[in-house]
Design a protein around this motif. Structure first.
Motif, PDB file in Angstrom:
ATOM      1  N   THR A  96     -37.501  -2.168   5.180  1.00  0.00           N
ATOM      2  CA  THR A  96     -37.192  -1.721   6.535  1.00  0.00           C
ATOM      3  C   THR A  96     -35.776  -2.140   6.898  1.00  0.00           C
ATOM      4  O   THR A  96     -35.261  -3.125   6.354  1.00  0.00           O
ATOM      5  N   SER A  97     -35.182  -1.425   7.805  1.00  0.00           N
ATOM      6  CA  SER A  97     -33.871  -1.817   8.327  1.00  0.00           C
ATOM      7  C   SER A  97     -34.002  -2.413   9.729  1.00  0.00           C
ATOM      8  O   SER A  97     -33.017  -2.850  10.304  1.00  0.00           O
ATOM      9  N   ARG A  98     -35.225  -2.417  10.259  1.00  0.00           N
ATOM     10  CA  ARG A  98     -35.466  -2.955  11.600  1.00  0.00           C
ATOM     11  C   ARG A  98     -36.194  -4.296  11.507  1.00  0.00           C
ATOM     12  O   ARG A  98     -37.052  -4.465  10.640  1.00  0.00           O
ATOM     13  N   THR A 142     -38.308  -9.121   4.359  1.00  0.00           N
ATOM     14  CA  THR A 142     -37.860  -7.740   4.525  1.00  0.00           C
ATOM     15  C   THR A 142     -36.654  -7.482   3.632  1.00  0.00           C
ATOM     16  O   THR A 142     -35.882  -8.396   3.332  1.00  0.00           O
ATOM     17  N   ARG A 143     -36.520  -6.238   3.235  1.00  0.00           N
ATOM     18  CA  ARG A 143     -35.373  -5.775   2.462  1.00  0.00           C
ATOM     19  C   ARG A 143     -35.033  -4.374   2.946  1.00  0.00           C
ATOM     20  O   ARG A 143     -35.920  -3.614   3.338  1.00  0.00           O
ATOM     21  N   SER A 144     -33.754  -4.006   2.840  1.00  0.00           N
ATOM     22  CA  SER A 144     -33.354  -2.645   3.187  1.00  0.00           C
ATOM     23  C   SER A 144     -32.612  -1.956   2.045  1.00  0.00           C
ATOM     24  O   SER A 144     -32.533  -0.735   2.024  1.00  0.00           O
ATOM     25  N   ASP A 145     -32.114  -2.713   1.097  1.00  0.00           N
ATOM     26  CA  ASP A 145     -31.356  -2.162  -0.029  1.00  0.00           C
ATOM     27  C   ASP A 145     -32.297  -1.966  -1.224  1.00  0.00           C
ATOM     28  O   ASP A 145     -32.617  -2.930  -1.930  1.00  0.00           O
TER      29      ASP A 145
END
Length: 175
Positions: A77-79, A90-93
């Motif tokens: 997620t980016s949030r 959490t991770r976004s990449d």
């Protein structure tokens, strides 16, 4: 090196949930007996659970205990996640996450949830195997097993088995 695997159920017409995210077509199967392929056996060999934000939000809406105690849980997620239901990271990449997951050596990684994140990993060549449980229900629409992305692939069928009168297990290698 960790194996990254999928374990998912689909209706006969190719959906993993109804349009309103209902799973009653799956959870109310009276004769569903997966035997050695039961979820409890599967999750016992999993050390890391990876899910997308939509799957996490779906899980978080339901009462009950956090089902993944003792597992490393990563939500893509980016949030930010305020007041998480259980311990998680959490991770976004996604490319960096794939490198991180491949470096693990303490058990398999499960791509939990819908086909969107699984498809992203397939597009990156990072989903090693998938078990798809086809349930003998036609639900007429909903959330597809895999979203259409244009990916063309030829997974290799490892095995196909009937599991009683209402389920077939398809096990594929994607690498």
């Amino acid at each position: 090196m960790a194996r990254i695997v999928g374990y998912i159920a689909s209706s006969l017409d190719g959906f993993i949930a109804t349009a309103d995210e209902n799973l009653d077509w799956l959870t109310q199967q009276p004769d569903l007996n997966l035997g050695e392929f039961d979820y409890r056996n599967f999750i016992a060999r999993i050390r890391t659970v990876v899910m997308g934000r939509a799957t996490y939000d779906w899980i978080a809406r339901y009462p009950g205990a956090w089902e993944y105690d003792g597992k490393r849980v990563i939500v893509v997620t980016s949030r930010p996640i305020d007041n998480p239901k259980g311990p998680l990271e959490t991770r976004s990449d996604i490319p960096a996450l794939i490198v991180e997951l491949r470096a693990l050596d303490d058990g398999d990684v499960w791509m939990l949830g819908g086909g969107k994140l699984q498809m992203t990993f397939m597009e990156q060549g990072a989903l090693d195997e998938i078990e798809i449980y086809i349930i003998s229900e036609i639900i007429g629409g909903g959330i597809p097993l895999f979203p259409p992305t244009g990916l063309r692939s030829s997974p290799k069928l490892i095995s196909a088995q009937a599991l009683g009168p209402s389920c077939a297990r398809l096990h594929y290698s994607l690498t």
